[in-house]
Design a protein around this motif. Structure first.
Motif, PDB file in Angstrom:
ATOM      1  N   THR A 107     -52.590 -53.682  25.496  1.00 21.79           N
ATOM      2  CA  THR A 107     -53.133 -54.789  26.284  1.00 21.79           C
ATOM      3  C   THR A 107     -52.021 -55.509  27.038  1.00 21.79           C
ATOM      4  N   PRO A 108     -52.320 -56.029  28.242  1.00 21.67           N
ATOM      5  CA  PRO A 108     -51.300 -56.797  28.972  1.00 21.67           C
ATOM      6  C   PRO A 108     -50.996 -58.109  28.250  1.00 21.67           C
ATOM      7  N   VAL A 109     -49.727 -58.491  28.242  1.00 25.31           N
ATOM      8  CA  VAL A 109     -49.321 -59.730  27.580  1.00 25.31           C
ATOM      9  C   VAL A 109     -48.487 -60.567  28.552  1.00 25.31           C
ATOM     10  N   ALA A 110     -48.592 -61.883  28.400  1.00 22.84           N
ATOM     11  CA  ALA A 110     -47.869 -62.796  29.281  1.00 22.84           C
ATOM     12  C   ALA A 110     -46.694 -63.465  28.586  1.00 22.84           C
ATOM     13  N   HIS A 111     -46.776 -63.594  27.267  1.00 24.68           N
ATOM     14  CA  HIS A 111     -45.766 -64.360  26.549  1.00 24.68           C
ATOM     15  C   HIS A 111     -44.983 -63.541  25.522  1.00 24.68           C
ATOM     16  N   VAL A 112     -45.611 -62.569  24.892  1.00 19.27           N
ATOM     17  CA  VAL A 112     -44.922 -61.751  23.900  1.00 19.27           C
ATOM     18  C   VAL A 112     -43.960 -60.813  24.624  1.00 19.27           C
ATOM     19  N   THR A 113     -42.707 -60.785  24.182  1.00 13.02           N
ATOM     20  CA  THR A 113     -41.687 -60.003  24.865  1.00 13.02           C
ATOM     21  C   THR A 113     -41.477 -58.647  24.190  1.00 13.02           C
ATOM     22  N   GLU A 114     -40.897 -57.732  24.945  1.00 12.69           N
ATOM     23  CA  GLU A 114     -40.563 -56.410  24.410  1.00 12.69           C
ATOM     24  C   GLU A 114     -39.568 -56.535  23.258  1.00 12.69           C
ATOM     25  N   ALA A 115     -38.647 -57.494  23.372  1.00 10.17           N
ATOM     26  CA  ALA A 115     -37.652 -57.681  22.314  1.00 10.17           C
ATOM     27  C   ALA A 115     -38.305 -58.103  20.996  1.00 10.17           C
ATOM     28  N   GLN A 116     -39.334 -58.949  21.067  1.00  8.64           N
ATOM     29  CA  GLN A 116     -40.025 -59.371  19.850  1.00  8.64           C
ATOM     30  C   GLN A 116     -40.750 -58.205  19.196  1.00  8.64           C
ATOM     31  N   ILE A 117     -41.410 -57.384  19.994  1.00  9.95           N
ATOM     32  CA  ILE A 117     -42.122 -56.225  19.457  1.00  9.95           C
ATOM     33  C   ILE A 117     -41.135 -55.227  18.859  1.00  9.95           C
ATOM     34  N   ARG A 118     -39.999 -55.025  19.527  1.00 13.90           N
ATOM     35  CA  ARG A 118     -38.985 -54.116  19.007  1.00 13.90           C
ATOM     36  C   ARG A 118     -38.445 -54.605  17.668  1.00 13.90           C
ATOM     37  N   LEU A 119     -38.268 -55.925  17.548  1.00 10.83           N
ATOM     38  CA  LEU A 119     -37.755 -56.481  16.295  1.00 10.83           C
ATOM     39  C   LEU A 119     -38.741 -56.241  15.151  1.00 10.83           C
ATOM     40  N   VAL A 120     -40.038 -56.441  15.426  1.00  8.76           N
ATOM     41  CA  VAL A 120     -41.049 -56.148  14.399  1.00  8.76           C
ATOM     42  C   VAL A 120     -41.002 -54.684  14.011  1.00  8.76           C
ATOM     43  N   ALA A 121     -40.859 -53.821  15.002  1.00 10.91           N
ATOM     44  CA  ALA A 121     -40.818 -52.388  14.730  1.00 10.91           C
ATOM     45  C   ALA A 121     -39.638 -52.028  13.839  1.00 10.91           C
ATOM     46  N   GLU A 122     -38.479 -52.590  14.136  1.00  3.71           N
ATOM     47  CA  GLU A 122     -37.279 -52.266  13.359  1.00  3.71           C
ATOM     48  C   GLU A 122     -37.385 -52.739  11.919  1.00  3.71           C
ATOM     49  N   ARG A 123     -38.068 -53.870  11.719  1.00  4.74           N
ATOM     50  CA  ARG A 123     -38.106 -54.458  10.381  1.00  4.74           C
ATOM     51  C   ARG A 123     -39.315 -54.029   9.551  1.00  4.74           C
ATOM     52  N   GLN A 124     -40.416 -53.715  10.212  1.00  3.58           N
ATOM     53  CA  GLN A 124     -41.662 -53.532   9.464  1.00  3.58           C
ATOM     54  C   GLN A 124     -42.241 -52.115   9.505  1.00  3.58           C
ATOM     55  N   VAL A 125     -41.865 -51.321  10.484  1.00  2.00           N
ATOM     56  CA  VAL A 125     -42.422 -49.975  10.565  1.00  2.00           C
ATOM     57  C   VAL A 125     -41.620 -49.051   9.652  1.00  2.00           C
ATOM     58  N   ARG A 126     -42.221 -48.644   8.558  1.00  2.00           N
ATOM     59  CA  ARG A 126     -41.589 -47.755   7.589  1.00  2.00           C
ATOM     60  C   ARG A 126     -42.490 -46.544   7.362  1.00  2.00           C
ATOM     61  N   GLY A 127     -41.875 -45.394   7.157  1.00  2.00           N
ATOM     62  CA  GLY A 127     -42.657 -44.202   6.882  1.00  2.00           C
ATOM     63  C   GLY A 127     -42.897 -43.373   8.129  1.00  2.00           C
ATOM     64  N   THR A 128     -43.814 -42.441   8.002  1.00  2.00           N
ATOM     65  CA  THR A 128     -44.130 -41.508   9.081  1.00  2.00           C
ATOM     66  C   THR A 128     -45.511 -41.806   9.662  1.00  2.00           C
ATOM     67  N   PHE A 129     -45.948 -40.938  10.531  1.00  2.00           N
ATOM     68  CA  PHE A 129     -47.261 -41.086  11.150  1.00  2.00           C
ATOM     69  C   PHE A 129     -48.351 -41.247  10.093  1.00  2.00           C
ATOM     70  N   PHE A 130     -48.230 -40.534   8.990  1.00  2.00           N
ATOM     71  CA  PHE A 130     -49.263 -40.541   7.959  1.00  2.00           C
ATOM     72  C   PHE A 130     -49.062 -41.651   6.920  1.00  2.00           C
ATOM     73  N   SER A 168     -49.993 -57.491  10.289  1.00  2.00           N
ATOM     74  CA  SER A 168     -49.685 -58.828   9.802  1.00  2.00           C
ATOM     75  C   SER A 168     -48.394 -59.359  10.422  1.00  2.00           C
ATOM     76  N   SER A 169     -47.412 -58.503  10.569  1.00  2.00           N
ATOM     77  CA  SER A 169     -46.134 -58.918  11.160  1.00  2.00           C
ATOM     78  C   SER A 169     -46.294 -59.267  12.639  1.00  2.00           C
ATOM     79  N   MET A 170     -47.118 -58.505  13.349  1.00  2.00           N
ATOM     80  CA  MET A 170     -47.370 -58.805  14.755  1.00  2.00           C
ATOM     81  C   MET A 170     -48.033 -60.170  14.909  1.00  2.00           C
ATOM     82  N   GLU A 171     -48.943 -60.503  14.003  1.00  2.00           N
ATOM     83  CA  GLU A 171     -49.666 -61.771  14.107  1.00  2.00           C
ATOM     84  C   GLU A 171     -48.795 -62.976  13.742  1.00  2.00           C
TER      85      GLU A 171
END
Length: 254
Positions: free
Chosen positions: A49-72, A81-84
């Motif tokens: 979805t298009p966003v006006a305020h959330v930045t790419e850097a914020q999403i990248r930070l969530v990804a680095e800290r919270q995305v663990r494991g593989t596709f499955f 929860s971290s995105m919210e």
């Protein structure tokens, strides 16, 4: 012992259960091992979805800290929860897309006004903390009153529309009394009861008292000076505080 008798023997039944259980555990272990292999590593987070305020850097930070494991094996609920928790995110949804992508859908907060000293309030009356540089009215009130104040702001703003005035600040005191400051700098004290009725009376009377007066002796019509403060907490009128040395109108004009 015949084959049918052997198959019906309790020990044979237990053996079958243990065998199938072992096979099940083996299959589960093998599946888990395969799912955890780097072949199924996640490589992309796509914001759908298009966003006006959330930045790419914020999403990248969530990804680095919270995305663990593989596709499955990635925990989608943890990522959601971290995105919210990001300042401008009201709601998030996270889905997998084969073979290596997480698709994120975000609903951002829509700021209506500044709230108290250090927060914003949305059009739905939700209070959130984020940085905003756009000009916004200021609303304030006791804890838990944001929905009530937003609702009052909408009603009062609609009531003032015929005068072409807008609200710069609206406050609800701990004693439940309302006060506002308009874009002209004028302040209105509405009190605690019958506030909509009092404001409606002000809207009706204001043009009669402070609108352009009929021209006299060939002179152009001139609007009287506007009051600094209008106290509407009276049952049959209101009190005015005018700029120093200014008389609002002659007694004969009332």
């Amino acid at each position: 012992m015949t084959s049918p008798e052997l198959a019906a023997h309790p020990l044979s039944q237990v053996a079958r259960v243990l065998t199938w259980g072992a096979l099940g555990l083996l299959a589960y272990g093998a599946t888990s091992w395969v799912a955890a292999q780097p072949w199924f590593a996640l490589h992309t987070i796509e914001v759908k979805t298009p966003v006006a305020h959330v930045t790419e850097a914020q999403i990248r930070l969530v990804a680095e800290r919270q995305v663990r494991g593989t596709f499955f094996t990635v925990d989608l609920e943890r990522v959601r929860s971290s995105m919210e928790k990001l300042p401008w995110v009201r709601e998030a949804r996270v889905e997998r897309r084969w073979p290596d992508t997480l698709v994120v859908s975000l609903v951002e907060q829509e700021p209506l006004a500044r709230w108290n000293d250090d927060a914003l309030v949305s059009k739905a009356g939700e209070v959130f903390v984020a940085a905003a540089d756009q000009p916004l009215p200021r609303l304030s009130g006791p804890e838990g009153s944001s929905v009530e104040v937003v609702d009052a702001y909408r009603r009062y703003q609609a009531a003032l529309a015929p005068l072409g005035m807008t609200i710069d600040e609206l406050r609800l005191s701990p004693r439940r009394a309302w006060r506002m400051r308009l874009d002209t700098g004028m302040q209105l004290a509405l009190g605690r009861t019958q506030t909509d009725r009092r404001l409606a009376r002000f809207v009706v009377m204001y043009p009669r008292l402070f609108g352009p007066q009929p021209a006299q002796d060939g002179q152009a019509a001139v609007a009287p000076a506007a009051p600094l403060m209008v106290d509407l907490r009276y049952s049959d009128g209101f009190a005015l505080r005018m700029p120093k040395g200014v008389i609002p109108f002659k007694p004969s004009e009332t």
